[in-house]
Design a protein around this motif. Structure first.
Motif, PDB file in Angstrom:
ATOM      1  N   ARG A  66       0.804  -1.240   0.002  1.00 45.14           N
ATOM      2  CA  ARG A  66       0.095  -0.124  -0.033  1.00 45.14           C
ATOM      3  C   ARG A  66       0.866   1.184   0.079  1.00 45.14           C
ATOM      4  O   ARG A  66       1.961   1.150   0.610  1.00 45.14           O
ATOM      5  CB  ARG A  66      -0.973   0.065   1.053  1.00 45.14           C
ATOM      6  N   ASP A  68      -0.392   4.180   1.194  1.00 45.70           N
ATOM      7  CA  ASP A  68      -1.323   5.070   1.883  1.00 45.70           C
ATOM      8  C   ASP A  68      -0.344   5.587   3.124  1.00 45.70           C
ATOM      9  O   ASP A  68       0.498   4.766   3.554  1.00 45.70           O
ATOM     10  CB  ASP A  68      -2.568   4.657   2.213  1.00 45.70           C
ATOM     11  N   ASN A  81      -5.664   6.894   8.465  1.00 42.00           N
ATOM     12  CA  ASN A  81      -5.107   6.233   7.255  1.00 42.00           C
ATOM     13  C   ASN A  81      -5.691   7.178   6.207  1.00 42.00           C
ATOM     14  O   ASN A  81      -6.875   7.331   6.064  1.00 42.00           O
ATOM     15  CB  ASN A  81      -5.915   4.718   7.025  1.00 42.00           C
ATOM     16  N   GLU A  83      -5.038   8.403   1.904  1.00 42.35           N
ATOM     17  CA  GLU A  83      -4.787   7.861   0.813  1.00 42.35           C
ATOM     18  C   GLU A  83      -5.026   8.838  -0.324  1.00 42.35           C
ATOM     19  O   GLU A  83      -6.391   9.287  -0.299  1.00 42.35           O
ATOM     20  CB  GLU A  83      -5.236   6.684   0.570  1.00 42.35           C
ATOM     21  N   ARG A  95     -12.535  -1.034  -0.270  1.00 42.44           N
ATOM     22  CA  ARG A  95     -11.165  -0.846   0.432  1.00 42.44           C
ATOM     23  C   ARG A  95     -11.260  -0.371   1.462  1.00 42.44           C
ATOM     24  O   ARG A  95     -10.409  -0.669   2.553  1.00 42.44           O
ATOM     25  CB  ARG A  95     -10.344  -0.246  -0.810  1.00 42.44           C
ATOM     26  N   TYR A  99      -9.425  -1.803   4.899  1.00 46.67           N
ATOM     27  CA  TYR A  99      -8.450  -1.001   5.659  1.00 46.67           C
ATOM     28  C   TYR A  99      -8.875  -1.024   7.123  1.00 46.67           C
ATOM     29  O   TYR A  99      -8.285  -1.174   8.010  1.00 46.67           O
ATOM     30  CB  TYR A  99      -8.477   0.376   5.453  1.00 46.67           C
ATOM     31  N   ILE A 122     -10.438   6.705   8.195  1.00 42.80           N
ATOM     32  CA  ILE A 122      -9.915   6.167   6.947  1.00 42.80           C
ATOM     33  C   ILE A 122     -10.314   7.420   6.089  1.00 42.80           C
ATOM     34  O   ILE A 122     -11.450   7.769   5.919  1.00 42.80           O
ATOM     35  CB  ILE A 122     -10.898   4.860   6.501  1.00 42.80           C
TER      36      ILE A 122
END
Length: 272
Positions: A66, A68, A81, A83, A95, A99, A122
């Motif tokens: 990943r 991210d 997290n 991205e 996704r 995650y 996220i």
């Protein structure tokens, strides 16, 4: 292929909208990552600790790969997290779910209570509006379907920021960053600093080499996936027995010789 170009993007032309560059800038500048999180989430963060694992392993058979950015706050009560996602892969909601699960499993040690799970955020920064509702930001948390005033309170939050719709967002600092993602133009002190860090990143010869290797492996993976799909489609068409071999070869873009071999394999299989 020009050594400065892979996947249609020249290294010199990359911006913060590229997830490789985004990862490098944020991972190596925790103070900038912290400020971006504060801008996007709209609450202060005392300090963050960046994950020290660089998972650019050029191993696309593993879900551990990943690009991210993963961080924890100083108190260890919240995890983030984040991205960059320049294109709609048609699987971002799934996704985000994946995650979330990975983070929970990774952080909850054996014997700990479920109450010890961290509050998690996220965050996807998208160019395209993957939900197609015209909003600049989509925030999700678990609510009761029968009465949406009742929250599950599992402390799991998912955010999708849409740079394409940035003009509709009221927060000026969010708007400045999201506009930079789309237009690559700095309009305040923070985005000016990011632009400078992106320029610095592109002068790093080691990162340039990593990028080329990463893009090359992605190209190999895409080609292998297309080949596998073409072979599967050819087998299905052969089984249907409605097209000539030449028509099948043309339809799936495979050499006629390969389609002939697939026909022989199909004829020799026990099911036939």
């Amino acid at each position: 292929m020009d050594e400065t170009q892979c996947g249609g993007q020249r290294w010199e032309d990359l911006t913060i909208a590229n997830n490789f560059i985004f990862y490098k800038v944020m991972h190596n500048n925790p103070d900038v990552c912290k400020e971006l999180l504060e801008i996007l989430l709209e609450f202060p963060i005392e300090k963050i600790e960046m994950s020290q694992e660089e998972e650019i392993n050029i191993d696309f058979g593993s879900k551990g790969v990943r690009l991210d950015v993963f961080a924890k706050d100083a108190g260890g009560l919240k995890v983030y997290n984040i991205e960059m996602q320049a294109s709609d892969t048609k699987e971002l909601p799934e996704r985000a779910r994946y995650y979330q699960g990975v983070i929970d499993v990774d952080l909850l040690k054996s014997g700990q209570k479920y109450k010890d799970l961290k509050t998690s955020f996220i965050i996807f920064i998208c160019v395209e509006d993957i939900f197609e509702k015209g909003l600049p930001k989509y925030t999700f948390e678990n609510l009761c379907k029968e009465d949406t005033k009742i929250k599950l309170n599992d402390r799991a939050y998912k955010y999708f920021f849409i740079s394409k719709n940035c003009d509709r967002i009221l927060n000026k600092r969010q708007k400045a960053f999201l506009r930079m993602v789309t237009e690559n133009k700095a309009s305040d002190d923070f985005t000016s600093r990011i632009k400078s860090l992106v320029d610095d990143a592109k002068r790093n010869t080691q990162w340039r080499k990593q990028y080329m290797e990463w893009e090359r492996e992605k190209t190999y993976e895409r080609d292998a996936g297309r080949q596998e799909k073409a072979v599967e489609t050819a087998r299905n068409l052969l089984a249907m027995n409605v097209l000539t071999l030449e028509q099948i070869a043309q339809a799936v873009d495979l050499p006629l010789e390969q389609v002939l071999e697939l026909q022989k394999e199909l004829a020799a299989s026990p099911a036939n």
